[in-house]
Design a protein around this motif. Structure first.
Motif, PDB file in Angstrom:
ATOM      1  N   GLY A  31       0.809  -1.226   0.000  1.00 51.90           N
ATOM      2  CA  GLY A  31       0.000   0.000   0.000  1.00 51.90           C
ATOM      3  C   GLY A  31       0.837   1.268   0.000  1.00 51.90           C
ATOM      4  N   PRO A  32       1.729   1.429   0.975  1.00 52.64           N
ATOM      5  CA  PRO A  32       2.572   2.621   0.965  1.00 52.64           C
ATOM      6  C   PRO A  32       3.481   2.711  -0.268  1.00 52.64           C
ATOM      7  N   SER A  33       3.913   1.562  -0.777  1.00 52.26           N
ATOM      8  CA  SER A  33       4.778   1.569  -1.974  1.00 52.26           C
ATOM      9  C   SER A  33       4.039   2.113  -3.186  1.00 52.26           C
ATOM     10  N   ILE A  34       2.787   1.729  -3.331  1.00 49.38           N
ATOM     11  CA  ILE A  34       1.961   2.256  -4.432  1.00 49.38           C
ATOM     12  C   ILE A  34       1.764   3.759  -4.254  1.00 49.38           C
ATOM     13  N   LEU A  35       1.532   4.183  -3.018  1.00 48.86           N
ATOM     14  CA  LEU A  35       1.362   5.613  -2.735  1.00 48.86           C
ATOM     15  C   LEU A  35       2.623   6.404  -3.072  1.00 48.86           C
ATOM     16  N   VAL A  36       3.786   5.817  -2.853  1.00 50.22           N
ATOM     17  CA  VAL A  36       5.051   6.471  -3.216  1.00 50.22           C
ATOM     18  C   VAL A  36       5.093   6.744  -4.713  1.00 50.22           C
ATOM     19  N   VAL A  37       4.833   5.722  -5.514  1.00 49.31           N
ATOM     20  CA  VAL A  37       4.920   5.856  -6.971  1.00 49.31           C
ATOM     21  C   VAL A  37       3.888   6.848  -7.491  1.00 49.31           C
ATOM     22  N   VAL A  38       2.652   6.721  -7.035  1.00 46.79           N
ATOM     23  CA  VAL A  38       1.591   7.619  -7.488  1.00 46.79           C
ATOM     24  C   VAL A  38       1.863   9.053  -7.022  1.00 46.79           C
ATOM     25  N   GLY A  39       2.274   9.193  -5.773  1.00 50.31           N
ATOM     26  CA  GLY A  39       2.541  10.524  -5.230  1.00 50.31           C
ATOM     27  C   GLY A  39       3.649  11.251  -5.964  1.00 50.31           C
ATOM     28  N   TYR A  40       4.760  10.549  -6.213  1.00 46.74           N
ATOM     29  CA  TYR A  40       5.853  11.189  -6.938  1.00 46.74           C
ATOM     30  C   TYR A  40       5.475  11.485  -8.386  1.00 46.74           C
ATOM     31  N   ALA A  41       4.720  10.589  -9.013  1.00 46.88           N
ATOM     32  CA  ALA A  41       4.277  10.851 -10.392  1.00 46.88           C
ATOM     33  C   ALA A  41       3.423  12.119 -10.440  1.00 46.88           C
ATOM     34  N   LEU A  42       2.487  12.243  -9.506  1.00 51.38           N
ATOM     35  CA  LEU A  42       1.658  13.447  -9.452  1.00 51.38           C
ATOM     36  C   LEU A  42       2.490  14.683  -9.141  1.00 51.38           C
ATOM     37  N   ALA A  43       3.428  14.552  -8.215  1.00 46.30           N
ATOM     38  CA  ALA A  43       4.268  15.695  -7.840  1.00 46.30           C
ATOM     39  C   ALA A  43       5.035  16.223  -9.046  1.00 46.30           C
ATOM     40  N   PHE A  44       5.671  15.327  -9.781  1.00 47.73           N
ATOM     41  CA  PHE A  44       6.452  15.775 -10.935  1.00 47.73           C
ATOM     42  C   PHE A  44       5.560  16.280 -12.060  1.00 47.73           C
ATOM     43  N   TYR A  45       4.396  15.680 -12.228  1.00 51.98           N
ATOM     44  CA  TYR A  45       3.470  16.168 -13.256  1.00 51.98           C
ATOM     45  C   TYR A  45       3.028  17.601 -12.944  1.00 51.98           C
ATOM     46  N   PHE A  46       2.582  17.831 -11.717  1.00 53.83           N
ATOM     47  CA  PHE A  46       2.110  19.169 -11.364  1.00 53.83           C
ATOM     48  C   PHE A  46       3.254  20.178 -11.319  1.00 53.83           C
ATOM     49  N   LEU A  47       4.434  19.742 -10.919  1.00 48.19           N
ATOM     50  CA  LEU A  47       5.588  20.645 -10.974  1.00 48.19           C
ATOM     51  C   LEU A  47       5.886  21.025 -12.424  1.00 48.19           C
ATOM     52  N   SER A  48       5.763  20.075 -13.337  1.00 50.82           N
ATOM     53  CA  SER A  48       6.011  20.385 -14.753  1.00 50.82           C
ATOM     54  C   SER A  48       5.018  21.406 -15.287  1.00 50.82           C
ATOM     55  N   LEU A  49       3.777  21.354 -14.816  1.00 50.24           N
ATOM     56  CA  LEU A  49       2.790  22.357 -15.233  1.00 50.24           C
ATOM     57  C   LEU A  49       3.163  23.737 -14.700  1.00 50.24           C
ATOM     58  N   THR A  50       3.665  23.764 -13.488  1.00 47.71           N
ATOM     59  CA  THR A  50       4.091  25.031 -12.885  1.00 47.71           C
ATOM     60  C   THR A  50       5.217  25.659 -13.694  1.00 47.71           C
ATOM     61  N   LEU A  51       6.101  24.828 -14.229  1.00 50.36           N
ATOM     62  CA  LEU A  51       7.272  25.326 -14.953  1.00 50.36           C
ATOM     63  C   LEU A  51       6.919  25.973 -16.287  1.00 50.36           C
ATOM     64  N   LYS A  52       5.681  25.849 -16.723  1.00 53.57           N
ATOM     65  CA  LYS A  52       5.247  26.566 -17.925  1.00 53.57           C
ATOM     66  C   LYS A  52       5.160  28.064 -17.666  1.00 53.57           C
ATOM     67  N   VAL A  53       4.975  28.438 -16.400  1.00 57.03           N
ATOM     68  CA  VAL A  53       4.774  29.837 -16.033  1.00 57.03           C
ATOM     69  C   VAL A  53       5.914  30.384 -15.177  1.00 57.03           C
ATOM     70  N   MET A  54       6.435  29.560 -14.309  1.00 53.82           N
ATOM     71  CA  MET A  54       7.411  29.995 -13.308  1.00 53.82           C
ATOM     72  C   MET A  54       8.799  29.467 -13.677  1.00 53.82           C
ATOM     73  N   SER A  55       9.829  30.221 -13.314  1.00 51.66           N
ATOM     74  CA  SER A  55      11.188  29.758 -13.608  1.00 51.66           C
ATOM     75  C   SER A  55      11.501  28.516 -12.787  1.00 51.66           C
ATOM     76  N   VAL A  56      12.323  27.646 -13.356  1.00 49.99           N
ATOM     77  CA  VAL A  56      12.621  26.367 -12.719  1.00 49.99           C
ATOM     78  C   VAL A  56      13.303  26.554 -11.363  1.00 49.99           C
ATOM     79  N   GLY A  57      14.196  27.503 -11.258  1.00 50.84           N
ATOM     80  CA  GLY A  57      14.909  27.715 -10.005  1.00 50.84           C
ATOM     81  C   GLY A  57      13.998  28.155  -8.878  1.00 50.84           C
ATOM     82  N   VAL A  58      13.119  29.080  -9.176  1.00 53.02           N
ATOM     83  CA  VAL A  58      12.196  29.585  -8.157  1.00 53.02           C
ATOM     84  C   VAL A  58      11.161  28.526  -7.803  1.00 53.02           C
ATOM     85  N   ALA A  59      10.590  27.873  -8.799  1.00 52.87           N
ATOM     86  CA  ALA A  59       9.589  26.833  -8.526  1.00 52.87           C
ATOM     87  C   ALA A  59      10.199  25.712  -7.698  1.00 52.87           C
ATOM     88  N   TYR A  60      11.403  25.307  -8.045  1.00 51.18           N
ATOM     89  CA  TYR A  60      12.038  24.215  -7.312  1.00 51.18           C
ATOM     90  C   TYR A  60      12.413  24.646  -5.896  1.00 51.18           C
TER      91      TYR A  60
END
Length: 110
Positions: A31-60
């Motif tokens: 259960g927690p292992s699945i949550l790790v994979v899904v959580g990180y996938a969502l985190a990187f996906y939403f971070l990538s959307l942020t990078l369309k507007v915000m600079s990578v250094g500031v967003a990160y």
């Protein structure tokens, strides 16, 4: 404002995934292992959307800084990991840095 919400979702997803990583006990619990994979996938996906507007250094910087603080708080309450004065002071400085970026930087995308 939408960019900040998306960044917040990325941060929360990363914090959940990191907390689940601890709970996965070296990926030995499904259960927690699945949550790790899904959580990180969502985190990187939403971070990538942020990078369309915000600079990578500031967003990160915001993503990582708030992620550190929130993960430490969760570690304290869920896993009993105590924080000493130096850790609390350091995290306070991280939060101060995020506030300075948001209030005074033109690079933050607002």
């Amino acid at each position: 404002m939408k960019t900040w919400i998306i960044l917040f979702v990325a941060i929360v997803s990363e914090v959940i995934a990191t907390s689940a990583l601890k709970a996965s006990d070296g990926f030995s619990k499904l259960g927690p292992s699945i949550l790790v994979v899904v959580g990180y996938a969502l985190a990187f996906y939403f971070l990538s959307l942020t990078l369309k507007v915000m600079s990578v250094g500031v967003a990160y910087a915001i993503w990582a800084g708030l992620g550190i603080v929130l993960t430490a708080i969760i570690g304290w309450f869920l896993f009993g990991q105590k924080l000493d004065v130096a850790a609390l002071l350091g995290m306070g400085l991280i939060l101060l840095g995020v506030i300075v970026i948001n209030l005074f930087s033109n690079a933050s995308g607002h």
